[in-house]
Design a protein around this motif. Structure first.
Motif, PDB file in Angstrom:
ATOM      1  N   LEU A 228       0.832  -1.210   0.000  1.00 21.65           N
ATOM      2  CA  LEU A 228       0.000   0.000   0.000  1.00 21.65           C
ATOM      3  C   LEU A 228       0.864   1.256   0.000  1.00 21.65           C
ATOM      4  CD1 LEU A 228      -2.808  -0.965   2.559  1.00 21.65           C
ATOM      5  CD2 LEU A 228      -2.911  -0.990   0.062  1.00 21.65           C
ATOM      6  N   TYR A 229       1.977   1.203   0.733  1.00 16.15           N
ATOM      7  CA  TYR A 229       2.895   2.351   0.771  1.00 16.15           C
ATOM      8  C   TYR A 229       3.402   2.678  -0.627  1.00 16.15           C
ATOM      9  CZ  TYR A 229       7.189   4.998   1.556  1.00 16.15           C
ATOM     10  OH  TYR A 229       8.186   5.947   1.496  1.00 16.15           O
ATOM     11  N   GLU A 230       3.782   1.661  -1.372  1.00 24.37           N
ATOM     12  CA  GLU A 230       4.314   1.884  -2.717  1.00 24.37           C
ATOM     13  C   GLU A 230       3.237   2.432  -3.653  1.00 24.37           C
ATOM     14  OE1 GLU A 230       6.085  -1.784  -3.882  1.00 24.37           O
ATOM     15  OE2 GLU A 230       7.587  -1.737  -2.278  1.00 24.37           O
ATOM     16  N   LYS A 231       2.011   1.937  -3.535  1.00 25.22           N
ATOM     17  CA  LYS A 231       0.920   2.453  -4.372  1.00 25.22           C
ATOM     18  C   LYS A 231       0.659   3.927  -4.090  1.00 25.22           C
ATOM     19  CE  LYS A 231      -1.553  -1.932  -4.922  1.00 25.22           C
ATOM     20  NZ  LYS A 231      -2.778  -2.695  -4.528  1.00 25.22           N
ATOM     21  N   GLN A 232       0.753   4.306  -2.816  1.00 21.62           N
ATOM     22  CA  GLN A 232       0.485   5.687  -2.439  1.00 21.62           C
ATOM     23  C   GLN A 232       1.647   6.619  -2.756  1.00 21.62           C
ATOM     24  OE1 GLN A 232      -0.368   5.350   1.742  1.00 21.62           O
ATOM     25  NE2 GLN A 232      -2.270   4.218   1.431  1.00 21.62           N
ATOM     26  N   THR A 233       2.851   6.089  -2.754  1.00 22.38           N
ATOM     27  CA  THR A 233       4.054   6.927  -2.876  1.00 22.38           C
ATOM     28  C   THR A 233       4.529   7.082  -4.313  1.00 22.38           C
ATOM     29  OG1 THR A 233       4.750   6.178  -0.679  1.00 22.38           O
ATOM     30  CG2 THR A 233       6.422   7.247  -2.058  1.00 22.38           C
ATOM     31  N   PHE A 234       4.424   6.035  -5.108  1.00 19.08           N
ATOM     32  CA  PHE A 234       5.030   6.033  -6.436  1.00 19.08           C
ATOM     33  C   PHE A 234       4.035   6.454  -7.512  1.00 19.08           C
ATOM     34  CE2 PHE A 234       7.894   2.387  -4.805  1.00 19.08           C
ATOM     35  CZ  PHE A 234       8.703   3.317  -4.167  1.00 19.08           C
ATOM     36  N   ASP A 235       4.398   7.481  -8.266  1.00 17.00           N
ATOM     37  CA  ASP A 235       3.622   7.863  -9.452  1.00 17.00           C
ATOM     38  C   ASP A 235       3.988   6.936 -10.606  1.00 17.00           C
ATOM     39  OD1 ASP A 235       2.333  10.035  -8.241  1.00 17.00           O
ATOM     40  OD2 ASP A 235       4.095  11.305  -8.540  1.00 17.00           O
ATOM     41  N   GLU A 236       3.109   6.855 -11.580  1.00 19.73           N
ATOM     42  CA  GLU A 236       3.318   5.945 -12.700  1.00 19.73           C
ATOM     43  C   GLU A 236       4.564   6.296 -13.514  1.00 19.73           C
ATOM     44  OE1 GLU A 236      -0.144   5.742 -15.107  1.00 19.73           O
ATOM     45  OE2 GLU A 236      -1.446   4.991 -13.501  1.00 19.73           O
ATOM     46  N   TRP A 237       4.884   7.585 -13.551  1.00 18.72           N
ATOM     47  CA  TRP A 237       5.998   8.013 -14.413  1.00 18.72           C
ATOM     48  C   TRP A 237       7.364   7.757 -13.791  1.00 18.72           C
ATOM     49  CZ3 TRP A 237       8.723  11.623 -11.748  1.00 18.72           C
ATOM     50  CH2 TRP A 237       8.034  12.381 -10.786  1.00 18.72           C
ATOM     51  N   LEU A 238       7.424   7.345 -12.518  1.00 22.27           N
ATOM     52  CA  LEU A 238       8.712   7.084 -11.886  1.00 22.27           C
ATOM     53  C   LEU A 238       9.345   5.818 -12.464  1.00 22.27           C
ATOM     54  CD1 LEU A 238       8.088   7.778  -8.069  1.00 22.27           C
ATOM     55  CD2 LEU A 238       9.390   9.171  -9.663  1.00 22.27           C
ATOM     56  N   THR A 239      10.633   5.884 -12.730  1.00 21.56           N
ATOM     57  CA  THR A 239      11.343   4.704 -13.221  1.00 21.56           C
ATOM     58  C   THR A 239      11.601   3.742 -12.069  1.00 21.56           C
ATOM     59  OG1 THR A 239      13.541   5.639 -12.808  1.00 21.56           O
ATOM     60  CG2 THR A 239      12.485   6.130 -14.951  1.00 21.56           C
ATOM     61  N   ASP A 240      11.896   2.501 -12.413  1.00 19.96           N
ATOM     62  CA  ASP A 240      12.176   1.494 -11.383  1.00 19.96           C
ATOM     63  C   ASP A 240      13.392   1.877 -10.544  1.00 19.96           C
ATOM     64  OD1 ASP A 240      10.020   0.019 -12.193  1.00 19.96           O
ATOM     65  OD2 ASP A 240      11.190  -1.366 -13.440  1.00 19.96           O
TER      66      ASP A 240
END
Length: 396
Positions: A324-336
């Motif tokens: 859940l943290y990653e879903k809330q923190t990471f935008d789609e445009w961020l690279t791996d």
């Protein structure tokens, strides 16, 4: 006689009220009301409106100012609201005065939490603990509860029926408290005997804010079926299971969740349940890292552990709900690569702050559970070496 009953009916529409003190921001109070709304939902009510007021001190008679109380009254009348919940503790006279103005049921945060505990108590011990806390909550509020009764003016021989009822109820409540304390003492003795009979095993206790995933982790590690759901205080009764990692056994306990402004009487009544925390050898402090104020929740738990004189025990910080943290923190445009850098910085920061005693997992996705198992095993084996060196088969 005082009759205890559920203070929240299913599907009630509720209004929430909070004060903004000088040390608080509007955002903090809204976060507190978010939690109050979750508590109301857990009890079965729907929070349909929030009211806040900035005051240096609560009004002695009505908690909020007269203008704000009138604003709440007008909303309640027009919106089919039957319940008003205050985020802070109210006196008996404040409850009585507010109910006179609003003509609906008025409760505070403590009463709401007690109601949830009463609904969820399953064992004899939990039921007695909750009932004791309820009567301790009622006792100082009896005078306010009786202000609606007719009274004659004071003087010798001029005592009104309200005064007589107050004295009668006060005696009944005090007798009930004494009886419940005696019964709880007997249950505590049985629980203490059971704990002593567990033998020379290292004891590990799951602690944390309510609804962080302790019971889910308990189920994963012990392969048991402990009740778990997305509600506050899903677990009231302490559950203890024997767990074996490789050749090393230990006792794992799931405990009641902590919360901001946990009623003092409830902490006192649940002392025997919380003894599981006091008498444990290792604490697993579970944190919901997806919560926007997870650091505040860590502080609430640490304050409670300090009160329990358990803050100095060896502790593993378990940051749960990483998915859940990653879903809330990471935008789609961020690279791996950027995502990994963010996660690495987070982990390094907490590894430093916890002296390396932390693990990041997702219990629902079973992510990183093996690292958690290894961390627990290392801690448990180390304690066996120190305390029971003759049990060499446990730490090979």
């Amino acid at each position: 006689m005082i009759e205890k009953q559920q203070v929240v009916d299913r599907d009630e529409r509720a209004v929430l009220v909070g004060l903004i003190h000088k040390e608080q921001t509007d955002a903090q109070v809204q976060e507190y009301l978010d939690e109050l709304a979750f508590l109301a939902e857990t009890a079965g009510a729907e929070a349909v409106k929030r009211f806040t007021q900035r005051l240096a001190h609560p009004d002695r008679a009505t908690f909020v100012g007269k203008g704000k109380l009138e604003e709440i009254r007008q909303y309640v009348v027009g919106k089919d609201v039957s319940l008003v919940i205050f985020d802070d503790e109210l006196s008996g006279s404040q409850i009585s005065n507010i109910q006179k103005e609003l003509k609906v049921k008025v409760i505070d945060r403590s009463d709401l939490i007690l109601d949830i505990f009463a609904r969820r108590a399953r064992t004899a011990q939990a039921k007695v603990q909750v009932e004791l806390a309820q009567y301790q909550y009622i006792l100082p509020r009896l005078r306010g509860m009786w202000t609606h009764l007719e009274r004659q003016k004071g003087g010798i021989g001029m005592r009104g029926p309200g005064e007589t009822e107050i004295e009668t109820d006060r005696r009944i409540v005090k007798d009930k408290i004494a009886l419940l304390r005696k019964r709880l003492g007997e249950i505590d003795k049985q629980a203490l005997t059971q704990r002593k009979d567990r033998g020379e095993y290292i004891r590990v206790a799951l602690v944390g804010y309510t609804n962080v995933g302790k019971s889910t982790i308990m189920n994963l590690l012990s392969k048991s079926e402990v009740f778990a759901e997305n509600k506050l205080f899903a677990t009231l009764d302490t559950t203890t299971r024997k767990v074996v990692f490789e050749q090393t056994p230990f006792l794992l306990s799931d405990t009641v969740g902590f919360i901001r402004k946990l009623p003092h009487h409830l902490v006192e009544s649940f002392k025997s349940t919380l003894d599981e925390v006091r008498e444990s050898d290792i604490l697993m402090h579970v944190v919901d890292i997806s919560h926007p104020k997870y650091e505040d929740q860590i502080e609430v738990v640490n304050r409670t552990l300090t009160e329990l004189k358990a803050i100095d025990k060896p502790t593993i910080l378990i940051f749960n709900k990483m998915d859940l943290y990653e879903k809330q923190t990471f935008d789609e445009w961020l690279t791996d690569d950027v995502k990994q850098d963010i996660l690495q910085q987070l982990k390094e920061s907490w590894q430093h702050r916890s002296n390396g005693n932390c693990v990041f997992i997702s219990a629902t996705e079973r992510r990183n559970i093996e690292e958690l198992r290894k961390t627990i095993l290392d801690k448990v084996a180390q304690l066996y070496r120190e305390r029971y060196p003759y049990k060499s088969e446990y730490f090979f």
